[in-house]
Design a protein around this motif. Structure first.
Motif, mmCIF file in Angstrom:
data_model
loop_
_atom_site.group_PDB
_atom_site.id
_atom_site.type_symbol
_atom_site.label_atom_id
_atom_site.label_comp_id
_atom_site.label_asym_id
_atom_site.label_seq_id
_atom_site.Cartn_x
_atom_site.Cartn_y
_atom_site.Cartn_z
ATOM 1 N N LEU A 179 0.838 -1.205 0.000
ATOM 2 C CA LEU A 179 0.000 0.000 0.000
ATOM 3 C C LEU A 179 0.871 1.253 0.000
ATOM 4 O O LEU A 179 0.613 2.214 -0.730
ATOM 5 N N SER A 194 2.213 1.861 -3.435
ATOM 6 C CA SER A 194 1.175 2.339 -4.358
ATOM 7 C C SER A 194 0.907 3.819 -4.151
ATOM 8 O O SER A 194 0.767 4.585 -5.106
ATOM 9 N N ILE A 195 0.806 4.209 -2.881
ATOM 10 C CA ILE A 195 0.566 5.620 -2.582
ATOM 11 C C ILE A 195 1.750 6.455 -3.083
ATOM 12 O O ILE A 195 1.577 7.508 -3.717
ATOM 13 N N THR A 229 3.876 5.795 -5.484
ATOM 14 C CA THR A 229 3.857 5.900 -6.948
ATOM 15 C C THR A 229 2.841 6.943 -7.418
ATOM 16 O O THR A 229 3.118 7.763 -8.288
ATOM 17 N N TYR A 230 1.676 6.882 -6.818
ATOM 18 C CA TYR A 230 0.596 7.774 -7.238
ATOM 19 C C TYR A 230 0.949 9.238 -6.991
ATOM 20 O O TYR A 230 0.768 10.097 -7.843
ATOM 21 N N LYS A 240 -9.541 2.921 5.395
ATOM 22 C CA LYS A 240 -9.219 1.902 4.402
ATOM 23 C C LYS A 240 -10.467 1.085 4.106
ATOM 24 O O LYS A 240 -11.208 0.791 5.028
ATOM 25 N N PRO A 241 -10.661 0.622 2.892
ATOM 26 C CA PRO A 241 -9.893 0.993 1.706
ATOM 27 C C PRO A 241 -10.389 2.318 1.122
ATOM 28 O O PRO A 241 -11.534 2.664 1.271
ATOM 29 N N PHE A 242 -9.499 3.016 0.483
ATOM 30 C CA PHE A 242 -9.867 4.320 -0.092
ATOM 31 C C PHE A 242 -9.335 4.387 -1.520
ATOM 32 O O PHE A 242 -8.447 3.627 -1.906
ATOM 33 N N HIS A 243 -9.884 5.285 -2.298
ATOM 34 C CA HIS A 243 -9.353 5.521 -3.641
ATOM 35 C C HIS A 243 -8.171 6.475 -3.524
ATOM 36 O O HIS A 243 -8.225 7.434 -2.760
ATOM 37 N N LEU A 244 -7.135 6.201 -4.296
ATOM 38 C CA LEU A 244 -5.970 7.096 -4.262
ATOM 39 C C LEU A 244 -6.356 8.498 -4.700
ATOM 40 O O LEU A 244 -5.828 9.484 -4.186
ATOM 41 N N ALA A 245 -7.283 8.577 -5.648
ATOM 42 C CA ALA A 245 -7.739 9.892 -6.098
ATOM 43 C C ALA A 245 -8.364 10.666 -4.950
ATOM 44 O O ALA A 245 -8.166 11.871 -4.799
ATOM 45 N N ARG A 299 -5.397 12.397 -14.531
ATOM 46 C CA ARG A 299 -5.638 11.002 -14.152
ATOM 47 C C ARG A 299 -7.017 10.559 -14.632
ATOM 48 O O ARG A 299 -7.933 11.360 -14.748
ATOM 49 N N ILE A 350 -15.467 6.117 -8.786
ATOM 50 C CA ILE A 350 -14.655 6.963 -7.903
ATOM 51 C C ILE A 350 -15.314 8.326 -7.730
ATOM 52 O O ILE A 350 -15.402 8.855 -6.619
#
Lengths: 224, 395
Positions: free
Chosen positions: A12, A15-16, A18-19, A101-106, A167, A173
């Motif tokens: 996780l 991923s965060i 990278t985003y 959690k869980p959440f959208h990265l956006a 994005r 989302i």
């Protein structure tokens, strides 16, 4: 902007990382309590993403230390526990936001930006994108200094688009950002379509053509 | 008892007869003595009567019926007639004594017997009752405890000790059983909570990775469809998870903040939230606004769940009506037909239709919240409408 991601789940965390890096933020990571406490103590961050359940300790203690040292960092708590008490405790300790959690990265990104706006500009909270200027305090939107009237949903949608510019945002989302848990009521996302189209029309009239369709059913806010 | 009554009757009868006869003979003897002494005893008919007769006859002892001039009715008398030669004269001496009525004696005996029996029964009854109460007191106390026993209670069951070994055995078994049930229940609950909790992080990772794939790589439209579909399922799992957690939190009574909550205001807010998500027409009328004491968060969930349920199961172009009056909230939406099994409507995961959007937990959460505060929630089908009625008065 400098962001610390204190999250013990490496997948996780990465991923965060990278985003957020794609937006040009400088990101650092901390994988346990000790590392997080240490980094917070040594460096200054604009935003700290803090998992409450760090392997070796509580994220809330990091938050306390941060506030004791009068650091200016905005703090967003990440928790697996959707409990009101935890949320209130975190906010009482001085966290700026709380995401479950869980959440959208956006969604996370949009919260980070909101915290950054509040922290950086103080009383003067403005969000700009080319000819679009948004005063987030009075919630008014200007395109080339022309005031445009938006509904509450259209306004939220525009902010969400701008903070996640470039994005691809799926309708799911967007729906969740605008309606939260209520969005599961929707059998189809025609309602989203109506709101997006209205916003797109209002912006296009003033010459701001940024909302694009992506992959047939998603949307993208992008410069040519 | 019956035999003794009969024996007593005949015995008493014989005894009385003997006594009266003895009395008659002694009276007769006294009269004979008086006549012999030359006194002239008074004749006192009908009790005492004597006259001179020409010749002696055998003495006669008999029962007879004579009119008693004083009482004016015919009474049974015992009569002794003797003939004596006293100082050369023949006398007929008749003495009589008021006899008794055998029936009266029988009645008296039966009556006293009945009285004694009743008295004995009454005394035995109360003595036994008092004794039993003392004896069974621990049993009934424990029964009360067991009736009040709740799986969710934190403390083990408290039983009253008893000297009676059967009761002690029973108590021991009950304590063992309830403790085991409680610990099983706790483990199960803990398991649900742990699973729900532990699932959040993997879900978050999946969600985040999908978003990165969508944004980083050039993917095909078909792949995008697939990925967003996975996102949808992750969302479903998340919602399910949150609702299960909520249910167990309500079970654990973790909502203890009571405050005055205006249900009418919450309904208005809820309708506002749902507008823009659905084109269902919602009519809200409130002749009597409702204010209750409960946790605000739960009150919001209660209103949202019931209204979203109405929206979800509403017919196309059907109307949703919400009415708050006299302490009850009625929410109705148009429906084609009644539910096949209305009793199951508040059960977990009960669905009449295979609606993809429904977790099947909304109504069971609403019911849980109502149970927590003692509100009453009922469902019925009326005039082609599904009607849910919330009664707040019971609390």
């Amino acid at each position: 902007m400098k962001i610390l991601i204190a999250e013990d789940e490496i997948a996780l965390q990465q991923s965060i990382y990278t985003y957020l890096e794609r937006d040009g933020h400088v990101c650092e990571v901390a994988s346990d309590y000790r590392e997080a406490a240490c980094k917070v103590d040594l460096y200054d961050y604009d935003v700290v993403l803090l998992d409450i359940n760090l392997i070796t300790g509580s994220g809330l203690d990091v938050l306390k230390a941060l506030k004791d040292e009068n650091k200016r960092a905005g703090v967003i708590i990440i928790s697996a526990n959707n409990s009101l008490d935890d949320k209130l405790e975190g906010l009482d300790l001085g966290a700026d936001d709380y995401i479950t959690k869980p959440f959208h990265l956006a969604e996370l990104n949009s919260r980070i930006n909101a915290v950054l706006r509040r922290g950086k500009f103080g009383g003067d909270e403005t969000l700009e994108f080319n000819e679009i200027r948004i005063d987030t305090r009075s919630r008014s939107v200007y395109v080339n200094d022309t005031f445009i009237t938006l509904t509450k949903k259209e306004y939220d949608l525009l902010i969400f688009f701008i903070t996640n510019k470039g994005r691809v945002l799926s309708k799911e989302i967007i729906a969740e950002h605008l309606w939260g848990d209520h969005s599961d009521l929707m059998d189809n996302f025609d309602f989203i379509y109506v709101h997006i189209n209205n916003l797109r029309r209002k912006l296009t009239v003033e010459g701001a053509k940024y909302i694009r369709t992506a992959y047939g059913s998603g949307y993208k806010f992008i410069e040519d | 008892m019956l035999v003794s009554t009969v024996v007593l009757f005949f015995y008493t009868n014989a005894l009385l007869k003997e006594e009266v006869e003895e009395g008659l003979y002694s009276t007769e003897a006294r009269i004979v003595a008086a006549i012999r002494a030359g006194d002239n005893p008074y004749s006192l008919p009908p009790l005492v009567d004597f006259k001179k007769v020409p010749e002696l006859q055998d003495e006669v002892l008999k029962d007879t019926m004579i009119l008693d001039p004083f009482e004016g009715e015919i009474e049974p008398f015992k009569e002794l007639t003797t003939f004596r030669n006293i100082r050369g004269e023949n006398y007929q001496i008749t003495v009589r004594s008021l006899s008794w009525d055998s029936e009266d004696i029988l009645i008296a005996i039966v009556f006293s017997y009945c009285f004694i029996i009743l008295l004995a029964f009454a005394i035995l009854f109360y003595v036994n009752k008092a004794k039993s109460e003392v004896l069974w007191n621990p049993f009934f106390e424990n029964l009360k405890q067991m009736k009040n026993f709740s799986l969710t209670s934190e403390t083990p069951i408290q039983l009253v000790d008893s000297d009676i070994s059967e009761f002690s055995d029973l108590n021991a078994e009950i304590v063992t059983l309830t403790n085991r049930v409680r610990s099983d229940y706790r483990n199960l609950k803990q398991f649900t909570e742990d699973v729900s909790h532990e699932m959040q992080t993997p879900l978050a990772i999946m969600q985040a990775k999908i978003e990165n794939i969508i944004n980083e790589k050039a993917i095909s439209e078909g792949q995008f469809e697939q990925l967003t579909s996975i996102q949808k399922d992750i969302r479903r799992l998340t919602r399910l998870n949150r609702k299960l957690t909520l249910l167990s939190k309500i079970d654990n009574r973790q909502f203890v903040n009571l405050e005055r909550v205006s249900i009418s205001d919450l309904v208005k807010e809820s309708i506002e939230n749902f507008s823009g998500l659905s084109d269902a027409r919602i009519a809200f009328s409130q002749p009597d606004p409702i204010v209750v004491d409960m946790d605000r968060h739960l009150a919001e969930i209660l209103c949202n769940n019931l209204i979203s349920n109405a929206i979800k199961h509403n017919l196309e172009n059907g109307n949703i009506q919400i009415l708050s009056s006299e302490g009850s909230l009625t929410i109705s939406n148009a429906g084609a037909q009644s539910l096949k099994d209305p009793t199951k409507v508040f059960h977990r995961f009960y669905r009449e239709t295979k609606g993809q959007k429904s977790t099947g937990l909304g109504l069971s959460i609403a019911k849980k919240i109502c149970d927590l505060y003692g509100f009453e929630i009922t469902y019925h089908f009326r005039d082609n409408c599904h009607v849910f009625t919330l009664n707040f008065n019971n609390s």
